[in-house]
Structure formats: structure tokens, C-alpha cells
Scaffold this active site. Structure first.
Site, PDB file in Angstrom:
ATOM      1  N   LYS A 299       1.118  -1.145  -0.075  1.00 35.37           N
ATOM      2  CA  LYS A 299       0.266  -0.284   0.007  1.00 35.37           C
ATOM      3  C   LYS A 299       0.994   1.560   0.164  1.00 35.37           C
ATOM      4  CE  LYS A 299      -2.657   3.680   1.605  1.00 35.37           C
ATOM      5  NZ  LYS A 299      -1.846   4.597   0.999  1.00 35.37           N
TER       6      LYS A 299
ATOM      7  N   GLY B 177       6.571   5.523   8.606  1.00 37.39           N
ATOM      8  CA  GLY B 177       5.905   6.584   8.145  1.00 37.39           C
ATOM      9  C   GLY B 177       5.898   7.697   8.889  1.00 37.39           C
ATOM     10  N   SER B 178       4.976   7.986   9.588  1.00 33.97           N
ATOM     11  CA  SER B 178       4.739   9.272  10.700  1.00 33.97           C
ATOM     12  C   SER B 178       4.686   8.025  12.395  1.00 33.97           C
ATOM     13  CB  SER B 178       3.337  10.233  10.722  1.00 33.97           C
ATOM     14  OG  SER B 178       2.453   9.710  10.054  1.00 33.97           O
TER      15      SER B 178
ATOM     16  N   GLU C 123       9.488   2.143  10.951  1.00 39.45           N
ATOM     17  CA  GLU C 123      10.657   3.094  10.546  1.00 39.45           C
ATOM     18  C   GLU C 123       9.829   4.173  10.690  1.00 39.45           C
ATOM     19  OE1 GLU C 123      13.596   2.612   9.911  1.00 39.45           O
ATOM     20  OE2 GLU C 123      13.455   0.305   9.779  1.00 39.45           O
ATOM     21  N   LEU C 124       9.966   5.625  11.698  1.00 35.04           N
ATOM     22  CA  LEU C 124       8.988   6.364  11.549  1.00 35.04           C
ATOM     23  C   LEU C 124      10.336   7.843  11.595  1.00 35.04           C
ATOM     24  CD1 LEU C 124       6.993   4.777  15.188  1.00 35.04           C
ATOM     25  CD2 LEU C 124       6.769   5.121  12.399  1.00 35.04           C
TER      26      LEU C 124
ATOM     27  N   CYS D 206      13.828  11.804   7.065  1.00 38.87           N
ATOM     28  CA  CYS D 206      13.159  11.303   7.898  1.00 38.87           C
ATOM     29  C   CYS D 206      14.661  11.698   8.416  1.00 38.87           C
ATOM     30  CB  CYS D 206      13.125   9.949   8.109  1.00 38.87           C
ATOM     31  SG  CYS D 206      13.777   8.585   7.011  1.00 38.87           S
TER      32      CYS D 206
ATOM     33  N   GLU E 299       9.166  16.920  14.901  1.00 42.12           N
ATOM     34  CA  GLU E 299       9.829  16.149  13.724  1.00 42.12           C
ATOM     35  C   GLU E 299       9.137  17.795  12.569  1.00 42.12           C
ATOM     36  OE1 GLU E 299       8.048  13.449  10.999  1.00 42.12           O
ATOM     37  OE2 GLU E 299      10.219  13.456  10.216  1.00 42.12           O
TER      38      GLU E 299
HETATM   39  P1  NAP Z   1       1.859   9.386   6.802  1.00 43.82           P
HETATM   40  O1  NAP Z   1       0.858   9.782   7.105  1.00 43.82           O
HETATM   41  O2  NAP Z   1       1.740   8.205   8.609  1.00 43.82           O
HETATM   42  O3  NAP Z   1       1.931   8.297   5.144  1.00 43.82           O
HETATM   43  C1  NAP Z   1       2.387   7.122   5.770  1.00 43.82           C
HETATM   44  C2  NAP Z   1       1.525   5.201   4.613  1.00 43.82           C
HETATM   45  O4  NAP Z   1       0.326   5.135   5.636  1.00 43.82           O
HETATM   46  C3  NAP Z   1       0.826   6.313   3.873  1.00 43.82           C
HETATM   47  O5  NAP Z   1       0.656   4.795   3.174  1.00 43.82           O
HETATM   48  C4  NAP Z   1      -0.449   6.443   4.251  1.00 43.82           C
HETATM   49  O6  NAP Z   1      -1.820   6.876   2.912  1.00 43.82           O
HETATM   50  C5  NAP Z   1      -0.242   4.973   4.923  1.00 43.82           C
HETATM   51  N1  NAP Z   1      -1.359   5.167   6.097  1.00 43.82           N
HETATM   52  C6  NAP Z   1      -1.827   6.582   6.689  1.00 43.82           C
HETATM   53  N2  NAP Z   1      -2.901   6.263   7.886  1.00 43.82           N
HETATM   54  C7  NAP Z   1      -2.903   4.976   8.081  1.00 43.82           C
HETATM   55  C8  NAP Z   1      -3.436   3.955   8.763  1.00 43.82           C
HETATM   56  N3  NAP Z   1      -4.518   3.990   9.676  1.00 43.82           N
HETATM   57  N4  NAP Z   1      -3.137   2.516   8.534  1.00 43.82           N
HETATM   58  C9  NAP Z   1      -2.457   2.200   7.560  1.00 43.82           C
HETATM   59  N5  NAP Z   1      -1.507   2.778   7.219  1.00 43.82           N
HETATM   60  C10 NAP Z   1      -1.726   4.349   6.911  1.00 43.82           C
HETATM   61  O7  NAP Z   1       3.369   9.933   6.513  1.00 43.82           O
HETATM   62  P2  NAP Z   1       3.793  10.105   5.079  1.00 43.82           P
HETATM   63  O8  NAP Z   1       3.355  11.356   5.462  1.00 43.82           O
HETATM   64  O9  NAP Z   1       3.812   9.939   3.904  1.00 43.82           O
HETATM   65  O10 NAP Z   1       5.748  10.008   5.296  1.00 43.82           O
HETATM   66  C11 NAP Z   1       6.138  11.289   5.569  1.00 43.82           C
HETATM   67  C12 NAP Z   1       6.703  10.513   7.368  1.00 43.82           C
HETATM   68  O11 NAP Z   1       7.376   9.118   6.980  1.00 43.82           O
HETATM   69  C13 NAP Z   1       7.647  11.208   8.265  1.00 43.82           C
HETATM   70  O12 NAP Z   1       7.563  11.149   9.277  1.00 43.82           O
HETATM   71  C14 NAP Z   1       8.891  10.762   7.871  1.00 43.82           C
HETATM   72  O13 NAP Z   1       9.523  11.101   9.476  1.00 43.82           O
HETATM   73  C15 NAP Z   1       8.935   9.205   8.269  1.00 43.82           C
HETATM   74  N6  NAP Z   1      10.007   8.345   6.961  1.00 43.82           N
HETATM   75  C16 NAP Z   1      10.584   7.812   7.836  1.00 43.82           C
HETATM   76  C17 NAP Z   1      11.550   6.635   7.151  1.00 43.82           C
HETATM   77  C18 NAP Z   1      12.706   5.829   7.794  1.00 43.82           C
HETATM   78  O14 NAP Z   1      13.168   5.202   7.558  1.00 43.82           O
HETATM   79  N7  NAP Z   1      12.356   6.267   8.962  1.00 43.82           N
HETATM   80  C19 NAP Z   1      11.992   7.410   5.996  1.00 43.82           C
HETATM   81  C20 NAP Z   1      11.393   7.791   5.108  1.00 43.82           C
HETATM   82  C21 NAP Z   1       9.780   8.373   5.745  1.00 43.82           C
HETATM   83  P3  NAP Z   1      -1.764   7.688   2.444  1.00 43.82           P
HETATM   84  O15 NAP Z   1      -1.102   8.060   2.015  1.00 43.82           O
HETATM   85  O16 NAP Z   1      -2.665   6.912   1.653  1.00 43.82           O
HETATM   86  O17 NAP Z   1      -2.205   8.104   3.615  1.00 43.82           O
END
Ligand code: NAP
Length: 473
Positions: A174, A227-228, A247-248, A281, A375
């Protein structure tokens, strides 16, 4: 262009589609399928059906498929980079770098597929264990749900799909709603490379709806999420007995000690702060500079950051382009104004145009300001000073996050102290926290997550250890 779902090796229509807009131009790129719950279940059905075949597939065949995928991406490097740039607004230069890293990630996955091995166990080391030969094997888990963010739409998919396939699992992927096309492109390469139908399925749609259907299904053995922190926590709380890798986010910090050759390191520090609009991130968000060199540091940093070319992601020269959404620009700007209201000094940027937030530099933010303790995920950096190196380490550690930290110092003792006292997943001595190559173990502590990626380490988390013991008499 209409983008359907990818289930069981086929393009599958669904009822609803959503327009996908280019973040910089606002123009429509595609109509993308919004999976209904039944579609997600169908994808899990096909992944579950394909699981046995994948588990039985010889390692060299899995390795060949992954190597072919790497080759196809390499051949289509420019097309892939443009796709990333269009849907995520990543500047073309950075998008090409992401494609190159994606090729490396699948190459590492291909190599790793050939060396998944166990141990022999000296059973006679314990009284009662005599007369036995025992060994361990690493078996695939089965169906893995992979949920990925928008900021590295190809390489972060590779960090999940690569090790999953290397280990003989099947995947329901996804991708982020803003960057679905890169994921579908990857699925088409796997199909062409001969991956069996159902071994990789892609379902797009609301994170909550698709996520909930994946998390609720007992056939899914693991959720690997990038993700977040808020979504990560939600997944952890609802995943039951499934394995979970998270991985947040982070508010990564860099310490610059006395004696650092500033002109040598400055371009790299500026890149670490503003690359991909700070939407990384491990982007540098907090910088702690030794007090006597701070004035020099700030003037060189601001000069270098001021030289970055801002604008169209498809322009060859652009360094900083549009952020992923207008809401994110607004959020970052409100955090900047709050910090300024609390006494921070804005020395560069702050303004935005066409969803592009200019590289922004603040001085002396309070640790309690959001730009410091949350962040920001935007091209925003703040610079603080220190006199005592150990105090700087303490300040870096005073964070709810702990992904990576960077330290520039010429003092070996301090370097070792930083290495042992920084509470993060990775310490980069004489480098920025933003440094990553794709085979190194990568992941965070505290709210930056649990588990590690980097192909070999992800394979560990995507396999089950089985012990086999032969009694000899
Ligand atoms: P996000 O809003 O958390 O979204 C990540 C993924 O989760 C998307 O596919 C999103 O789908 C999905 N999602 C949203 N709500 C969900 C739920 N309730 N249940 C399951 N999946 C759900 O993050 P983002 O804005 O795309 O990315 C930014 C974040 O990722 C930042 O915090 C960044 O630091 C982190 N990140 C971490 C790393 C690492 O390796 N540590 C690497 C890159 C990014 P939708 O798009 O459809 O909402």
C-alpha cells in the site's frame, strides 16, 4: 491515464478513482484506483495463494528476478526519475539519485537472496543434548503487508519488497496516496521479471481503509511500515500478534565541534538540511555549533543555503521544489512564526510560493518550540551553540526521537563519547545524520521506530527461525 489496482498479476478495475495532482503545477497526472475493502481482501487472497510457491522457489530464481528488476530500473532510469519528480515534486537531480539507490537496493536484495542461511547448533553443549545434530533454517513468514510513505516512493518500496521477495515471502503493498505510480511501475517490472502472479500486489486508497483491512487479516503475518509516528503507533496498537517493523520520523541533529573545517563540510551540511525540501526522515533539523565558530558557521551556512535554486522539480538546476501539500507548507510556516514569536531569529527564508517553502534558517530556537522538538519535515533548520561538547550530546538526546545523529569533530575522545552516548539508531562521525547507503542497518530508537531495514537486517525480520534436531541413536 487511469491507474488500476494490481492484484494477482493483473490490472484490476475498481469502483472509485481519485485524481492524482502534481504538487508543483496542480495539474492532474492520473486517475488512481481507490481500493474498496473487498479489493484489499482479494489482494490478500492472492498473496496467500502465492505464498507456498514463493516459499518453495529456489534462491537463485528469486535472486534472478530481483536482479532483473534492478536491470529494468537501470534501463528506464530517466523515465523512473521523471515519474518520481512529477508525483512527489522531488527535484530531478534528487529523483535520479533515488533511482540509482533503488537499483542498489534491489541488487543487494538479489545478492542477499542467495545467502539466507542458518547455524549448526552444538546440542551436546548441554547435558541431555548429546547424540544429536541440529541446525536452524530461516523460513519465509508468508504474506507481508508493506505500507510506504511519499518521500522516497521507489527506494522505500524497494526496502520492503526487495527483502520480502529475497526471503520468499509474498507482499501486499500500500503506497502513499500521493505517490502511487512509482509503486505500480515497480510491480510491472516484477511481473516482467517473472515473479509469479499474486507474489506482489499493489492496492492504493485511503491509508486508514486499506491499512485497517490489512492489519485485521490474520493471514498477514507481518506489517512493515514507514511513515509518521502517529500512524506507526496506531498500527502497533492494532496489529495483534503480527510482527511489526516501524520506520518512523525524527528531528535529526548535527553537532559541529571546534576545529571543523567549515568550508569543506558546508555544502554537505546544506544538502543534508534541504534536500527533498527537508522531507527526509534523517534531514538535518537541529544544528549545535561550538560557540567560537558559530558566527562563521551561520554566515557560511546562510550563504550556501541562499545559493540553492528553488522552483520547478523538472528543472535540471532545481535544488528545492514544492512540498508535498499546501497544508504542510502552512503547518511549517505556523511553526516558524511560533518560534519567532518565542524569540528565535529568522535569518533566511520563511516565505513560500507555489507550494515551495524557501530554505529557512532560524537561530536560537527554544527546545520547547515545535521547530525544535517535533519533526518539521520541511526545509527548515535551526542553529544553536554550545561550549561543552557533552552538553551538546545531552541536548541532541533531549528528543522524543532517535533515528540518526551526525558529529563533526577532530577529537577522537569526543568522537567515541558521542558514539557511545548518543541515543539513536545510527551515529555518523564526521558526516551528516542524513547519510545512508542501502545495505547498512537502518532504523530508530524511541519514537523513531522499532526494527531495522537495510536488506540483510530486513530479511532477518521477514523470516522465521526453525530449529531442526536429529537424534542419532
Ligand atoms: P504517513 O502519513 O504516516 O503515511 C505513510 C503511509 O501510511 C501512507 O501510505 C499512508 O497512506 C499510510 N497510512 C495513513 N494512515 C494510515 C492508517 N491509519 N493505517 C495504515 N496506514 C496508514 O507518512 P508520510 O507523510 O507519507 O511520510 C512522512 C513520514 O514518514 C515522516 O514522519 C518521516 O519521517 C517518515 N519516514 C520515515 C522513514 C524511516 O525510514 N524512518 C523514511 C521515510 C519517511 P495515505 O498516503 O493514503 O494517507
Amino acid at each position: 491515464m487511469k491507474q488500476n489496482l494490481w492484484i494477482n498479476g493483473e490490472s484490476v478495475e475498481t469502483e472509485n478513482y481519485r485524481p492524482l495532482l502534481n504538487p508543483y503545477t496542480g495539474g492532474q497526472i492520473a486517475e488512481v484506483a481507490e481500493a474498496a475493502k473487498e479489493d484489499v481482501i482479494r489482494a490478500i487472497d492472492s498473496a496467500a495463494e502465492a505464498a507456498r510457491g514463493m516459499a518453495e522457489m529456489d534462491a537463485h530464481k528469486r535472486a534472478d528476478i530481483l536482479r532483473k528488476v534492478a536491470d529494468y530500473i537501470q534501463e528506464d532510469r530517466e523515465e523512473c526519475a521523471r515519474l518520481i519528480a512529477e508525483e512527489s515534486s522531488k527535484p530531478l537531480k534528487a529523483a535520479r539519485a533515488e533511482v540509482d539507490r533503488t537499483v542498489m537496493t534491489y541488487t543487494f536484495a538479489s545478492e542477499e537472496a542467495r545467502r539466507i542461511q542458518g547455524d549448526t547448533i552444538p546440542m551436546d553443549a548441554a547435558p541431555g543434548g548429546e547424540g544429536r545434530i541440529a541446525y536452524t533454517v530461516k523460513e519465509p513468514l508468508g504474506v507481508i503487508a508493506a505500507i510506504t510513505p511519499f518521500n522516497f516512493p521507489m527506494n522505500l518500496v524497494a526496502h520492503k519488497v526487495g527483502p520480502a521477495i529475497a526471503a520468499g515471502n509474498t507482499v501486499v503493498l500500500k503506497p502513499a496516496s500521493q505517490t502511487p505510480l512509482s509503486a505500480y511501475k515497480i510491480a510491472s517490472y516484477f511481473h516482467r521479471a517473472g515473479l509469479p502472479a499474486g507474489a506482489l500486489n499493489v492496492v492504493t486508497g485511503s491509508g486508514k481503509n486499506v491499512g485497517d483491512a490489512l492489519i485485521a487479516d490474520d493471514r498477514v503475518k507481518k506489517v512493515t511500515f514507514t511513515g509518521s509516528p502517529a500512524v506507526g503507533k496506531y498500527i502497533r496498537e492494532n496489529a495483534g500478534l503480527k510482527r511489526v517493523t516501524l520506520e518512523l520520523g525524527s528531528n535529526s541533529a548535527l553537532i559541529v565541534d571546534e576545529g571543523t573545517d567549515l568550508s569543506k563540510v558546508m555544502p554537505r551540511i546544506v544538502t543534508g538540511a534541504f534536500s527533498n525540501q527537508g522531507q527526509v526522515c534523517i534531514s538535518i533539523q537541529r544544528i549545535y555549533v561550538y560557540e567560537t565558530i558559530a558566527e562563521d558557521f551561520v554566515s557560511q551556512f546562510v550563504e550556501e543555503a541562499g545559493r540553492l535554486k528553488v522552483g520547478d522539480p523538472l528543472d535540471e538546476e532545481t535544488d528545492v521544489a514544492a512540498m508535498i501539500s499546501a497544508e504542510d507548507v502552512e503547518r511549517a510556516q505556523s511553526w516558524i512564526s511560533d518560534a519567532v514569536g518565542n524569540g528565535a531569529e529568522l535569518v533566511l527564508g520563511g516565505e513560500s510560493e507555489q507550494q515551495v517553502l524557501k530554505p529557512t534558517v532560524l537561530l536560537n530556537a527554544k527546545p520547547t518550540d515545535k521547530i525544535s522538538c517535533e519533526e518539521i519535515f520541511a526545509p527548515v533548520v535551526h542553529i544553536n551553540t554550545f561550549m561543552d561538547f557533552d552538553e551538546a550530546i545531552t541536548e541532541v538526546n533531549e528528543s522524543q526521537f532517535g533515528l540518526q545523529a551526525g558529529v563533526y569533530t577532530n577529537d577522537l575522545q569526543k568522537a567515541f563519547r558521542a558514539a557511545s552516548n548518543l541515543h539513536v539508531g545510527g551515529v555518523m562521525i564526521n558526516d551528516i545524520p542524513t547519510f545512508r547507503v542501502d545495505h547498512m542497518p537502518y532504523g530508530g530508537v524511541k519514537q523513531s521506530g522499532t526494527g531495522r531495514e537495510g536488506i540483510k537486517y530486513a530479511v532477518e525480520e521477514m523470516t522465521e527461525l526453525k530449529l531442526v534436531s536429529f537424534k542419532l541413536d
